[in-house]
Design a protein around this motif. Structure first.
Motif, PDB file in Angstrom:
ATOM      1  N   ASP A   1     -30.245   5.415 -11.417  1.00 40.27           N
ATOM      2  CA  ASP A   1     -28.854   4.557 -11.383  1.00 40.27           C
ATOM      3  C   ASP A   1     -27.568   5.275 -11.060  1.00 40.27           C
ATOM      4  OD1 ASP A   1     -30.337   2.417 -12.691  1.00 40.27           O
ATOM      5  OD2 ASP A   1     -30.269   3.423 -14.763  1.00 40.27           O
TER       6      ASP A   1
ATOM      7  N   ASN B   1     -20.596  -2.711 -14.800  1.00 33.55           N
ATOM      8  CA  ASN B   1     -21.623  -3.603 -14.978  1.00 33.55           C
ATOM      9  C   ASN B   1     -21.330  -4.609 -16.134  1.00 33.55           C
ATOM     10  OD1 ASN B   1     -23.436  -2.608 -12.992  1.00 33.55           O
ATOM     11  ND2 ASN B   1     -24.316  -1.026 -14.437  1.00 33.55           N
ATOM     12  N   ASP B   2     -20.266  -4.279 -17.287  1.00 32.77           N
ATOM     13  CA  ASP B   2     -20.056  -5.342 -18.054  1.00 32.77           C
ATOM     14  C   ASP B   2     -18.842  -6.214 -17.700  1.00 32.77           C
ATOM     15  OD1 ASP B   2     -17.629  -3.771 -18.052  1.00 32.77           O
ATOM     16  OD2 ASP B   2     -18.344  -2.460 -19.743  1.00 32.77           O
TER      17      ASP B   2
ATOM     18  N   ARG C   1     -23.475   2.609 -15.931  1.00 38.58           N
ATOM     19  CA  ARG C   1     -22.656   1.536 -16.252  1.00 38.58           C
ATOM     20  C   ARG C   1     -21.948   0.968 -14.973  1.00 38.58           C
ATOM     21  NH1 ARG C   1     -19.926   2.235 -22.342  1.00 38.58           N
ATOM     22  NH2 ARG C   1     -19.474  -0.076 -22.005  1.00 38.58           N
TER      23      ARG C   1
ATOM     24  N   SER D   1     -20.984  -0.196 -11.394  1.00 38.52           N
ATOM     25  CA  SER D   1     -21.352  -0.827 -10.396  1.00 38.52           C
ATOM     26  C   SER D   1     -20.807  -0.311  -8.841  1.00 38.52           C
ATOM     27  CB  SER D   1     -21.305  -2.452 -10.715  1.00 38.52           C
ATOM     28  OG  SER D   1     -21.828  -3.208  -9.213  1.00 38.52           O
TER      29      SER D   1
ATOM     30  N   PRO E   1     -23.579   4.365  -8.866  1.00 39.54           N
ATOM     31  CA  PRO E   1     -22.647   3.190  -8.544  1.00 39.54           C
ATOM     32  C   PRO E   1     -22.804   3.216  -6.837  1.00 39.54           C
ATOM     33  CG  PRO E   1     -21.239   5.223  -8.823  1.00 39.54           C
ATOM     34  CD  PRO E   1     -22.666   5.239  -9.397  1.00 39.54           C
TER      35      PRO E   1
END
Length: 256
Positions: free
Chosen positions: A155, A206-207, A185, A187, A157
């Motif tokens: 994971d 991502n939120d 978290r 992106s 960005p």
């Protein structure tokens, strides 16, 4: 018996002993010469036959790099002479390869070579013509192309508008210091250089929120995002400005 006669008699008694000692010394010298000669013969045989070749090369520590890539310039295989290996030089040469952080080599008897590789950490992705390319913690791009096995992807960005090695090295160095959970978290990260505005990172989470932070000490500012997020009104999405202080600006709602 006169003293002269006693001396002659004493020498006659010692002659057999002296001869025996000389024979022992001569035998020892001959044995030493023959042993040395035998060792030289064995050494020549060892060097001229496959007995002196590397028996096996074991490479460990690889996750996303290939063994053939790490050993590509080493000429290290079962035809290599074991006695001519230099672990220190080989380690230094391998560590020059992009994606290789550290190499430890152990040459053990009998003719076994163990290579332990520490890879550079995957930190982000960068858009290329052939797809998204992995960015490593040292700022370099994946040295052999994209990773085709999705199980090996980490994971991180997607980096956009980072057009120089220096820019990639800087963001990679900062991202390496961000904990894995926070980095996961993220992106996208855009290097924003808008006219009349300071250079900054625009981070899409991502939120649904966006972070604006100066390039300096990104790792310190984004580490506070978890606490800031908990204080954002439920259901609200917007921009978190992290420049000196921290404040939240909700997105403008469009009229339906």
């Amino acid at each position: 018996m006169e003293p002269s006669q006693q001396t002659v008699r004493s020498l006659e008694d010692r002659i057999p002993y002296m001869k025996k000692q000389r024979r022992k010394k001569a035998n020892r010298r001959m044995f030493s010469v023959l042993s040395l000669f035998g060792i030289l013969i064995l050494l020549v045989v060892y060097m001229q036959t496959s007995m002196s070749n590397v028996k096996e090369v074991t490479v460990s520590g690889l996750y996303w790099l290939e063994e053939s890539y790490v050993l590509q310039d080493m000429e290290l295989d079962t035809s290599t002479k074991f006695i001519g290996l230099s672990p220190k030089k080989m380690s230094a040469q391998m560590e020059k390869l992009p994606g290789v952080k550290r190499v430890e080599i152990d040459c053990s008897w009998y003719n076994l070579v163990y290579v332990n590789v520490t890879e550079e950490k995957m930190i982000a992705y960068s858009r290329a013509d052939k797809g998204d390319v992995v960015v490593l913690a040292d700022g370099s791009l994946h040295p052999t192309g994209t990773i085709t096995d999705p199980r090996k992807l980490k994971d991180g960005p997607l980096l956009r508008e980072f057009n120089s090695e220096q820019e990639l090295e800087k963001i990679a160095s900062e991202l390496e210091q961000v904990d894995d959970a926070t980095r996961a978290r993220m992106s996208e990260i855009i290097l924003s250089k808008q006219k009349g505005e300071p250079t900054r990172y625009e981070i899409f989470m991502n939120d649904g929120n966006t972070l604006l932070t100066p390039p300096l000490k990104l790792s310190e500012t984004v580490s506070k995002y978890g606490e800031i997020y908990e204080n954002i009104p439920k259901g609200e999405r917007g921009t978190v400005v992290m420049d000196g202080g921290f404040y939240f600006v909700p997105y403008k709602k469009t009229n339906e």
